[in-house]
Design an enzyme around this catalytic site. Sequence first.
Site, PDB file in Angstrom:
ATOM      1  N   ASP A 115      35.271  32.812  30.693  1.00 32.58           N
ATOM      2  CA  ASP A 115      34.921  31.655  29.791  1.00 32.58           C
ATOM      3  C   ASP A 115      34.357  30.241  29.623  1.00 32.58           C
ATOM      4  O   ASP A 115      34.296  29.340  28.537  1.00 32.58           O
ATOM      5  CB  ASP A 115      35.924  31.306  28.539  1.00 32.58           C
ATOM      6  CG  ASP A 115      36.681  32.490  28.051  1.00 32.58           C
ATOM      7  OD1 ASP A 115      35.993  33.154  27.241  1.00 32.58           O
ATOM      8  OD2 ASP A 115      37.227  33.151  28.120  1.00 32.58           O
TER       9      ASP A 115
ATOM     10  N   HIS B  55      42.573  34.176  37.337  1.00 34.15           N
ATOM     11  CA  HIS B  55      42.194  35.529  36.058  1.00 34.15           C
ATOM     12  C   HIS B  55      43.108  36.230  36.298  1.00 34.15           C
ATOM     13  O   HIS B  55      43.192  36.768  38.403  1.00 34.15           O
ATOM     14  CB  HIS B  55      41.070  36.184  36.737  1.00 34.15           C
ATOM     15  CG  HIS B  55      40.158  37.451  35.419  1.00 34.15           C
ATOM     16  ND1 HIS B  55      40.809  38.627  35.244  1.00 34.15           N
ATOM     17  CD2 HIS B  55      39.809  37.097  34.061  1.00 34.15           C
ATOM     18  CE1 HIS B  55      40.388  39.172  34.532  1.00 34.15           C
ATOM     19  NE2 HIS B  55      40.348  38.101  33.903  1.00 34.15           N
TER      20      HIS B  55
ATOM     21  N   HIS C  29      43.942  33.270  26.689  1.00 36.25           N
ATOM     22  CA  HIS C  29      42.415  34.604  26.912  1.00 36.25           C
ATOM     23  C   HIS C  29      41.475  34.595  25.967  1.00 36.25           C
ATOM     24  O   HIS C  29      40.684  32.855  26.413  1.00 36.25           O
ATOM     25  CB  HIS C  29      43.533  35.693  26.171  1.00 36.25           C
ATOM     26  CG  HIS C  29      42.738  36.692  26.197  1.00 36.25           C
ATOM     27  ND1 HIS C  29      42.053  37.508  26.475  1.00 36.25           N
ATOM     28  CD2 HIS C  29      42.544  37.748  25.054  1.00 36.25           C
ATOM     29  CE1 HIS C  29      41.095  38.939  27.229  1.00 36.25           C
ATOM     30  NE2 HIS C  29      41.993  39.516  25.697  1.00 36.25           N
TER      31      HIS C  29
ATOM     32  N   ARG D  74      30.520  37.711  34.915  1.00 38.77           N
ATOM     33  CA  ARG D  74      29.900  36.720  33.656  1.00 38.77           C
ATOM     34  C   ARG D  74      29.658  35.850  33.383  1.00 38.77           C
ATOM     35  O   ARG D  74      28.562  35.038  32.396  1.00 38.77           O
ATOM     36  CB  ARG D  74      31.242  37.663  32.131  1.00 38.77           C
ATOM     37  CG  ARG D  74      31.159  39.408  32.107  1.00 38.77           C
ATOM     38  CD  ARG D  74      32.215  39.112  31.435  1.00 38.77           C
ATOM     39  NE  ARG D  74      33.787  38.564  32.149  1.00 38.77           N
ATOM     40  CZ  ARG D  74      35.156  38.686  30.687  1.00 38.77           C
ATOM     41  NH1 ARG D  74      35.338  38.801  29.710  1.00 38.77           N
ATOM     42  NH2 ARG D  74      35.793  38.207  31.626  1.00 38.77           N
TER      43      ARG D  74
ATOM     44  N   SER E 245      43.625  41.620  24.255  1.00 34.20           N
ATOM     45  CA  SER E 245      43.298  42.181  23.476  1.00 34.20           C
ATOM     46  C   SER E 245      42.873  43.335  23.322  1.00 34.20           C
ATOM     47  O   SER E 245      43.211  44.710  22.180  1.00 34.20           O
ATOM     48  CB  SER E 245      41.438  41.407  22.743  1.00 34.20           C
ATOM     49  OG  SER E 245      40.968  41.331  23.836  1.00 34.20           O
TER      50      SER E 245
HETATM   51  N1  CMX Z   1      45.137  25.829  36.507  1.00 36.47           N
HETATM   52  C1  CMX Z   1      45.903  25.464  36.283  1.00 36.47           C
HETATM   53  N2  CMX Z   1      47.177  26.623  36.863  1.00 36.47           N
HETATM   54  C2  CMX Z   1      46.524  28.227  36.863  1.00 36.47           C
HETATM   55  C3  CMX Z   1      45.020  28.300  36.714  1.00 36.47           C
HETATM   56  C4  CMX Z   1      44.601  27.188  36.070  1.00 36.47           C
HETATM   57  N3  CMX Z   1      43.299  28.253  35.802  1.00 36.47           N
HETATM   58  N4  CMX Z   1      45.543  29.809  36.966  1.00 36.47           N
HETATM   59  C5  CMX Z   1      46.375  30.567  37.320  1.00 36.47           C
HETATM   60  N5  CMX Z   1      47.585  29.038  37.130  1.00 36.47           N
HETATM   61  C6  CMX Z   1      48.865  29.232  37.669  1.00 36.47           C
HETATM   62  C7  CMX Z   1      49.222  29.834  36.763  1.00 36.47           C
HETATM   63  O1  CMX Z   1      50.123  29.277  35.158  1.00 36.47           O
HETATM   64  C8  CMX Z   1      50.656  30.071  37.561  1.00 36.47           C
HETATM   65  O2  CMX Z   1      51.813  29.073  37.893  1.00 36.47           O
HETATM   66  P1  CMX Z   1      53.427  29.436  37.331  1.00 36.47           P
HETATM   67  O3  CMX Z   1      53.503  30.307  38.628  1.00 36.47           O
HETATM   68  O4  CMX Z   1      53.669  27.679  37.563  1.00 36.47           O
HETATM   69  O5  CMX Z   1      53.409  29.582  36.430  1.00 36.47           O
HETATM   70  C9  CMX Z   1      49.563  30.131  38.923  1.00 36.47           C
HETATM   71  O6  CMX Z   1      49.069  29.197  38.890  1.00 36.47           O
HETATM   72  C10 CMX Z   1      50.002  32.037  39.320  1.00 36.47           C
HETATM   73  O7  CMX Z   1      48.740  32.683  38.781  1.00 36.47           O
HETATM   74  P2  CMX Z   1      47.993  33.235  38.806  1.00 36.47           P
HETATM   75  O8  CMX Z   1      48.499  34.838  39.602  1.00 36.47           O
HETATM   76  O9  CMX Z   1      46.969  33.342  39.736  1.00 36.47           O
HETATM   77  O10 CMX Z   1      47.286  33.838  37.391  1.00 36.47           O
HETATM   78  P3  CMX Z   1      47.745  34.952  36.135  1.00 36.47           P
HETATM   79  O11 CMX Z   1      47.008  35.801  36.135  1.00 36.47           O
HETATM   80  O12 CMX Z   1      49.525  34.372  35.779  1.00 36.47           O
HETATM   81  O13 CMX Z   1      47.339  34.073  34.928  1.00 36.47           O
HETATM   82  C11 CMX Z   1      45.184  33.087  33.378  1.00 36.47           C
HETATM   83  C12 CMX Z   1      45.964  34.365  34.632  1.00 36.47           C
HETATM   84  C13 CMX Z   1      43.645  33.897  33.443  1.00 36.47           C
HETATM   85  C14 CMX Z   1      46.431  33.411  32.352  1.00 36.47           C
HETATM   86  C15 CMX Z   1      45.161  32.109  34.235  1.00 36.47           C
HETATM   87  O14 CMX Z   1      44.517  32.223  35.443  1.00 36.47           O
HETATM   88  C16 CMX Z   1      44.918  30.744  33.660  1.00 36.47           C
HETATM   89  O15 CMX Z   1      45.395  30.233  32.985  1.00 36.47           O
HETATM   90  N6  CMX Z   1      43.569  30.371  33.374  1.00 36.47           N
HETATM   91  C17 CMX Z   1      43.300  29.805  32.622  1.00 36.47           C
HETATM   92  C18 CMX Z   1      43.098  29.648  31.568  1.00 36.47           C
HETATM   93  C19 CMX Z   1      41.797  30.496  31.272  1.00 36.47           C
HETATM   94  O16 CMX Z   1      40.478  30.053  32.014  1.00 36.47           O
HETATM   95  N7  CMX Z   1      42.387  31.900  30.367  1.00 36.47           N
HETATM   96  C20 CMX Z   1      40.995  33.164  30.393  1.00 36.47           C
HETATM   97  C21 CMX Z   1      40.596  34.173  30.924  1.00 36.47           C
HETATM   98  C22 CMX Z   1      39.811  35.119  30.735  1.00 36.47           C
HETATM   99  C23 CMX Z   1      39.646  35.799  29.171  1.00 36.47           C
HETATM  100  O17 CMX Z   1      40.517  36.336  29.247  1.00 36.47           O
HETATM  101  O18 CMX Z   1      39.231  35.686  28.423  1.00 36.47           O
END
Ligand code: CMX
Length: 465
Positions: free
Chosen positions: A406, A351, A305, A360, A275
């Site tokens: 979140d 994250h 996000h 937070r 964002s």
């Molecule tokens: N559940 C399951 N798998 C997860 C995970 C979770 N909560 N967090 C990371 N992973 C997975 C990723 O999907 C990725 O899998 P692949 O290699 O198969 O694609 C792997 O772990 C590595 O990811 P990462 O480097 O740890 O995390 P990223 O930087 O790629 O992604 C985020 C960060 C937030 C998108 C991810 O942790 C996620 O999808 N979390 C759940 C959604 C969420 O809570 N989002 C809100 C974040 C805060 C905000 O922006 O508001």
Amino acid sequence: MRAAARQLQRVLLGSTPLQEGLLGGSAPAGVRTLATDLKAAVAAKIPGEQERLKTLRKECGQKALGAVTVEQAIGGMRGIPAMLWETSLLDPEEGIRFRGYSIPELQDKLPAAVNGGEPIPEGLLWLLLTGEMPSNDQAQAVTDMLRERSKVPDHVYSMLKNIHPDTHPMTQLCQAVLALQVDSKFARVYREGIHKSKYWEPVFEDSMDLIAKLPTIAAAIYRNTYKEGDLIQADSKLDWGANLSHMMGFSDPDALEMMRLYQTIHADHEGGNVSAHATHLVGSALSDPYLSFAAGMTGLAGPLHGLANQEVLRWLNDVRKEVGDDVTKDQMKEFVWATLKSGKVVPGFGHAVLRKTDPRYTCQRGFAQKHMPDFPLFKLTSLLYEVVPDILTQTGKVKNPWPNVDAHSGVLLQYYGMKEEDFYTVLFGVSRALGVLSQGVWSRALGLPIERPKSLTVKAISDRV
Ligand code: CMX
């Protein structure tokens, strides 16, 4: 010095509703003075900050901040230090600091409402824009300034009223922000011809106008979507954040406090998140604050996000439907594994930058421990904290198994009766405006250029390495 004083005077006597006499002498109650006028405070900071940036560019412009790997270019530009963002900085271990202040420090030092204890977001807005912790009078002056600008034009109400009833609240928010764009002062003066050294002023005006109107717009979206369009007028005695809760229909003093805190802690998370970056990128093309903020909000609406807070609630409701409120640790573990095996993420955990529990999250947990220790959803959320990090670690690929912001916000909102989780990201978006629009003012004040990173094809990457 004389030039700086003249600039201040021009700003003060320009579009802010200040009276000439206030440049000296004492002000009548409720009228802003030089010391409490936010635009004047920003104006006073600009020459020094421009000089600081100029010196940095001159002395260190050719020094490297880091190398870019092929993995980073393909992997979402993780960790590449390639943006200037002044309002906040995120440390992977410690979490966010707003202008140098951690969340507990903000709770301690920012002005609170009369009879309240939590910070008011207006104080944070002053801090984000000026880098200085505001006095009570300065925060109050921001409250007054926002109230003066808060009237939403009728055409926006009718647009929201006539929207398809299934339109997601975040889509409604984006559409309402775009509808307001017709009143953009920046777009108007740019068209008429404005010197680039003055861009920041109409950007400031648009940003304050937009921030002022967002609570009313968010509340209208809520009341239209869930309460048959029965709108509630703002209470002129309430501050900006509390009025949002009030206009949604939740005026319990603790609900007002919760909303002030919620609106404070969601405001900014440095510049690289979707964002913030989207707002920054679009603003760099000199699209006005309405257009650039709408871009940021379409990004916040993504489930990885901001929409994650909606997803957390849906997911917890699925747990409750299947197992009930008295979930055991083993049942919860099973549910988490089932989610992962079905190829979904566990929302609210992980994250891209953080490597510890999000402060937070901790802050909201502290609020819940104080106000709702026996709330079943809080207990369920606490159980998740015990179970999920270990499981995500076991997958061997998740870089941060800890909860993010979140994972907890929905608990607080549910407790005070805001049950409709599809609306939650709108509340996040209202808060996010404080951070991304403050940075937008500074981006124009510092003369940051249009963003244009280099992209490569797979062949071009292969040829280079
Ligand atoms: N559940 C399951 N798998 C997860 C995970 C979770 N909560 N967090 C990371 N992973 C997975 C990723 O999907 C990725 O899998 P692949 O290699 O198969 O694609 C792997 O772990 C590595 O990811 P990462 O480097 O740890 O995390 P990223 O930087 O790629 O992604 C985020 C960060 C937030 C998108 C991810 O942790 C996620 O999808 N979390 C759940 C959604 C969420 O809570 N989002 C809100 C974040 C805060 C905000 O922006 O508001």
